[in-house]
Structure formats: C-alpha cells, structure tokens
Scaffold this motif. Structure first.
Motif, PDB file in Angstrom:
ATOM      1  N   GLU A 192     -21.412 -68.365  80.945  1.00 53.08           N
ATOM      2  CA  GLU A 192     -22.557 -67.683  81.555  1.00 53.08           C
ATOM      3  C   GLU A 192     -22.817 -68.336  82.906  1.00 53.08           C
ATOM      4  O   GLU A 192     -22.885 -69.559  82.994  1.00 53.08           O
ATOM      5  CB  GLU A 192     -23.814 -67.807  80.691  1.00 53.08           C
ATOM      6  N   SER A 193     -22.956 -67.556  83.949  1.00 54.49           N
ATOM      7  CA  SER A 193     -23.242 -68.104  85.273  1.00 54.49           C
ATOM      8  C   SER A 193     -24.690 -67.826  85.649  1.00 54.49           C
ATOM      9  O   SER A 193     -25.121 -66.674  85.667  1.00 54.49           O
ATOM     10  CB  SER A 193     -22.311 -67.485  86.325  1.00 54.49           C
ATOM     11  N   SER A 194     -25.422 -68.896  85.950  1.00 58.89           N
ATOM     12  CA  SER A 194     -26.837 -68.761  86.287  1.00 58.89           C
ATOM     13  C   SER A 194     -27.088 -68.787  87.789  1.00 58.89           C
ATOM     14  O   SER A 194     -28.224 -68.658  88.232  1.00 58.89           O
ATOM     15  CB  SER A 194     -27.646 -69.885  85.626  1.00 58.89           C
ATOM     16  N   ASN A 195     -26.034 -68.955  88.573  1.00 55.40           N
ATOM     17  CA  ASN A 195     -26.144 -68.997  90.028  1.00 55.40           C
ATOM     18  C   ASN A 195     -25.400 -67.808  90.611  1.00 55.40           C
ATOM     19  O   ASN A 195     -24.189 -67.670  90.408  1.00 55.40           O
ATOM     20  CB  ASN A 195     -25.566 -70.317  90.556  1.00 55.40           C
ATOM     21  N   GLY A 196     -26.102 -66.961  91.352  1.00 58.23           N
ATOM     22  CA  GLY A 196     -25.492 -65.753  91.888  1.00 58.23           C
ATOM     23  C   GLY A 196     -24.348 -65.997  92.852  1.00 58.23           C
ATOM     24  O   GLY A 196     -23.540 -65.097  93.104  1.00 58.23           O
ATOM     25  N   ASP A 197     -24.259 -67.210  93.398  1.00 59.95           N
ATOM     26  CA  ASP A 197     -23.170 -67.521  94.321  1.00 59.95           C
ATOM     27  C   ASP A 197     -21.864 -67.850  93.598  1.00 59.95           C
ATOM     28  O   ASP A 197     -20.799 -67.890  94.231  1.00 59.95           O
ATOM     29  CB  ASP A 197     -23.550 -68.721  95.207  1.00 59.95           C
ATOM     30  N   ASN A 198     -21.930 -68.087  92.311  1.00 63.46           N
ATOM     31  CA  ASN A 198     -20.767 -68.635  91.618  1.00 63.46           C
ATOM     32  C   ASN A 198     -19.767 -67.649  91.029  1.00 63.46           C
ATOM     33  O   ASN A 198     -18.587 -67.981  90.922  1.00 63.46           O
ATOM     34  CB  ASN A 198     -21.236 -69.581  90.520  1.00 63.46           C
ATOM     35  N   PRO A 199     -20.183 -66.435  90.608  1.00 62.03           N
ATOM     36  CA  PRO A 199     -19.177 -65.520  90.051  1.00 62.03           C
ATOM     37  C   PRO A 199     -17.953 -65.292  90.943  1.00 62.03           C
ATOM     38  O   PRO A 199     -16.829 -65.266  90.417  1.00 62.03           O
ATOM     39  CB  PRO A 199     -19.980 -64.236  89.829  1.00 62.03           C
ATOM     40  N   PRO A 200     -18.089 -65.145  92.262  1.00 63.70           N
ATOM     41  CA  PRO A 200     -16.869 -65.004  93.074  1.00 63.70           C
ATOM     42  C   PRO A 200     -15.954 -66.222  92.970  1.00 63.70           C
ATOM     43  O   PRO A 200     -14.723 -66.086  93.062  1.00 63.70           O
ATOM     44  CB  PRO A 200     -17.416 -64.847  94.504  1.00 63.70           C
ATOM     45  N   ILE A 201     -16.545 -67.402  92.770  1.00 69.09           N
ATOM     46  CA  ILE A 201     -15.741 -68.612  92.597  1.00 69.09           C
ATOM     47  C   ILE A 201     -14.996 -68.549  91.272  1.00 69.09           C
ATOM     48  O   ILE A 201     -13.787 -68.810  91.200  1.00 69.09           O
ATOM     49  CB  ILE A 201     -16.627 -69.865  92.667  1.00 69.09           C
ATOM     50  N   TYR A 202     -15.707 -68.183  90.220  1.00 70.87           N
ATOM     51  CA  TYR A 202     -15.069 -68.093  88.911  1.00 70.87           C
ATOM     52  C   TYR A 202     -13.941 -67.059  88.903  1.00 70.87           C
ATOM     53  O   TYR A 202     -12.956 -67.223  88.175  1.00 70.87           O
ATOM     54  CB  TYR A 202     -16.102 -67.747  87.847  1.00 70.87           C
ATOM     55  N   ARG A 203     -14.100 -66.000  89.665  1.00 66.53           N
ATOM     56  CA  ARG A 203     -13.037 -64.976  89.689  1.00 66.53           C
ATOM     57  C   ARG A 203     -11.732 -65.547  90.223  1.00 66.53           C
ATOM     58  O   ARG A 203     -10.653 -65.063  89.879  1.00 66.53           O
ATOM     59  CB  ARG A 203     -13.489 -63.767  90.512  1.00 66.53           C
ATOM     60  N   LYS A 204     -11.825 -66.558  91.071  1.00 63.25           N
ATOM     61  CA  LYS A 204     -10.611 -67.203  91.576  1.00 63.25           C
ATOM     62  C   LYS A 204      -9.839 -67.898  90.455  1.00 63.25           C
ATOM     63  O   LYS A 204      -8.646 -68.167  90.590  1.00 63.25           O
ATOM     64  CB  LYS A 204     -10.966 -68.213  92.676  1.00 63.25           C
ATOM     65  N   TYR A 205     -10.534 -68.200  89.361  1.00 61.25           N
ATOM     66  CA  TYR A 205      -9.896 -68.843  88.220  1.00 61.25           C
ATOM     67  C   TYR A 205      -9.568 -67.854  87.112  1.00 61.25           C
ATOM     68  O   TYR A 205      -9.197 -68.261  86.011  1.00 61.25           O
ATOM     69  CB  TYR A 205     -10.806 -69.944  87.674  1.00 61.25           C
ATOM     70  N   GLY A 206      -9.708 -66.573  87.382  1.00 58.17           N
ATOM     71  CA  GLY A 206      -9.336 -65.553  86.416  1.00 58.17           C
ATOM     72  C   GLY A 206     -10.463 -64.988  85.582  1.00 58.17           C
ATOM     73  O   GLY A 206     -10.236 -64.129  84.732  1.00 58.17           O
ATOM     74  N   PHE A 207     -11.703 -65.442  85.783  1.00 58.71           N
ATOM     75  CA  PHE A 207     -12.839 -64.906  85.041  1.00 58.71           C
ATOM     76  C   PHE A 207     -13.280 -63.564  85.644  1.00 58.71           C
ATOM     77  O   PHE A 207     -13.183 -63.358  86.852  1.00 58.71           O
ATOM     78  CB  PHE A 207     -14.023 -65.875  85.077  1.00 58.71           C
ATOM     79  N   GLU A 208     -13.758 -62.679  84.786  1.00 60.31           N
ATOM     80  CA  GLU A 208     -14.290 -61.392  85.220  1.00 60.31           C
ATOM     81  C   GLU A 208     -15.653 -61.163  84.586  1.00 60.31           C
ATOM     82  O   GLU A 208     -15.882 -61.528  83.429  1.00 60.31           O
ATOM     83  CB  GLU A 208     -13.341 -60.251  84.840  1.00 60.31           C
ATOM     84  N   THR A 209     -16.559 -60.562  85.350  1.00 56.13           N
ATOM     85  CA  THR A 209     -17.899 -60.274  84.835  1.00 56.13           C
ATOM     86  C   THR A 209     -17.839 -59.141  83.826  1.00 56.13           C
ATOM     87  O   THR A 209     -17.257 -58.085  84.091  1.00 56.13           O
ATOM     88  CB  THR A 209     -18.849 -59.894  85.984  1.00 56.13           C
ATOM     89  N   ILE A 210     -18.431 -59.369  82.663  1.00 54.41           N
ATOM     90  CA  ILE A 210     -18.467 -58.367  81.603  1.00 54.41           C
ATOM     91  C   ILE A 210     -19.808 -57.651  81.569  1.00 54.41           C
ATOM     92  O   ILE A 210     -19.901 -56.443  81.416  1.00 54.41           O
ATOM     93  CB  ILE A 210     -18.190 -59.016  80.234  1.00 54.41           C
ATOM     94  N   LYS A 211     -20.885 -58.429  81.723  1.00 52.99           N
ATOM     95  CA  LYS A 211     -22.224 -57.839  81.720  1.00 52.99           C
ATOM     96  C   LYS A 211     -23.201 -58.838  82.319  1.00 52.99           C
ATOM     97  O   LYS A 211     -22.858 -60.005  82.565  1.00 52.99           O
ATOM     98  CB  LYS A 211     -22.654 -57.448  80.302  1.00 52.99           C
ATOM     99  N   THR A 212     -24.424 -58.395  82.539  1.00 45.11           N
ATOM    100  CA  THR A 212     -25.500 -59.251  83.046  1.00 45.11           C
ATOM    101  C   THR A 212     -26.629 -59.250  82.029  1.00 45.11           C
ATOM    102  O   THR A 212     -27.004 -58.192  81.503  1.00 45.11           O
ATOM    103  CB  THR A 212     -26.011 -58.751  84.406  1.00 45.11           C
TER     104      THR A 212
END
Length: 250
Positions: A192-212
């Motif tokens: 779970e990402s609680s910082n809006g700046d971080n999902p693009p960083i996680y995507r670099k490691y292969g994570f994808e957003t499923i829901k909010t």
C-alpha cells in the motif's frame, strides 16, 4: 531463515558491510524504527492515529514519542514474524517485509512486540482509527485483491530512507532483494502506498496500481494506492526495476 534473508545479521567489517543488505535482529529493532520514524515523520497515514481531535493538547514531543513507539512495535513484530532488512550506514534505509504464509496477528507476537501496549498509549480516537478502521480495511483489501494468492505473497509493509541517505540506491536494493526471490518462486508482491509521489517509483520495480482505498474518519480522506507486482520469469526480457535510485517510499 526465510527465502530472502541475507547471509549475516550483523555488520562484519567497516564501510564495506554497509553496502550489504542484511537482516536486522530484534536487538537492533529500535535503531531500525528510528529510521522509519524519520522517513515517515510527515506521512499522512502514519499521522492518522496521532493527529486526532483528542490529541490537540499533546505537545509536539508527545506526538513524536507516540510515532516512534508505534514504529518500534511494528518493527519488533516484523523481527519476530517477518523480515526486516537494512542497507547503508546507521540504518540508512529499512524495509519491513512479511513473507508468504506469515502474519503478526498471534497473541504471543502482539505481546512480545509491545503492540498490545498501543491500546493504552494511543488516544481513544487514535485507537479507534487504528483498530476499527485501518487494520480491518487493510486486511479486507489485501484479501479481496489477492484472493487465493494472499497467503503465498510477499507483503512490503514499510520501506523508508533517512533524509541523509537518499539518492544512493538503497531502497532499490531492499526491494530487489525480495522481488528477485519472489520471481524465482513465482510469487506476487503487494504493498500500500500512502505517498502520492511514490506509485511512479514503484512502477519502475514492476508494481501496478490495482485500486485506491481511503481512510475516512479524519477531517479529510487519506488515500492509499494498492499495488501488486507479478513475478517475472527468469527468461523474460523485462526489466521492472529500471534505473531508479532510492527514495522515501512506503
């Protein structure tokens, strides 16, 4: 020893050891918690249980002490039942992972980690937010998103980097230390990402957003993105990690 544990649990020699990812024993849990406390000092979710209507008379020091106490209990619980990793000098970056098939919900772990004491230390509103909203929401969401894979997944609960240790690639190393093992065993990773700046960083490691999802008992909704990383086969040409360095991510 879990699949992603490192070869040693204490620094072996000098500066070179600080570049090695290592597993933290419970004897070092307070130092690891201090890193996470600073990394999440202004995080909206971390503050959600502390900045409440019934803590308006708490001093800044009292709120900080409560924040550190929460982090210490969570780190201890992960030392007991999960995997706590660090890299860099003075615990520059710390990650809390919960391995497949593990959890920290049993009474003994709650007692040994001092998690039970939070019931008496948090304010009434903070306690209600933590026990009646936050924990049930996270459990329900993870179960719904992962389904049958829930008990066979790696769960990145926290990862944080001290301000002075950022930009050195430490966070990437703590993520890849486990995702490499997850790929080898065909397991998904969840966070779970609680910082809006971080999902693009996680995507670099292969994570994808499923829901909010949202925490809604405060003055404004607090948003968390649910992200999942599918295992990458060894013979795949994908490079989910990209070339990104470290950041304060959670």
């Amino acid at each position: 020893m879990s699949e992603a544990s490192s070869s040693s649990s204490a620094p072996s020699n000098g500066a070179l050891s600080f570049q090695e990812v290592r597993e933290i024993p419970i004897a070092e849990s307070d130092e690891a918690a201090e890193c996470l406390a600073h990394a999440f000092a202004v995080d909206e979710v971390a503050m959600y249980f502390i900045e409440t209507d019934d803590t308006v008379n708490w001093s800044a020091q009292e709120k900080w002490d409560m924040h550190v106490r929460i982090m210490r209990s969570i780190v201890k619980a992960h030392c007991l039942k999960g995997l706590v990793l660090t890299v860099g000098p003075n615990y520059g970056c710390v990650a809390l992972w919960m391995p497949p098939g593990k959890n920290m919900d049993d009474i003994l772990t709650m007692f040994r980690s001092d998690m039970w004491k939070l019931n008496h230390k948090l304010s009434q509103e903070g306690r209600n937010r933590f026990k009646k909203e936050f924990l049930p929401l996270l459990h329900k969401t993870k179960t719904e998103v992962l389904g049958d894979l829930d008990k066979d997944s790696w769960y990145l609960v926290y990862i944080g980097t001290k301000p002075e240790a950022r930009g050195k690639g430490y966070a990437r190393r703590l993520i890849e230390h486990v995702t490499t093992q997850a790929d080898e065993h065909g397991r998904v990773c969840y966070l779970e990402s609680s910082n809006g700046d971080n999902p693009p960083i996680y995507r670099k490691y292969g994570f994808e957003t499923i829901k909010t999802i949202y925490l809604t008992q405060g003055p404004k909704p607090v948003e968390m993105e649910i992200m999942v990383r599918q295992p990458v086969p060894r013979n795949s040409s994908q490079n989910p990690a990209g070339n990104h360095g470290s950041a304060q991510i959670s």
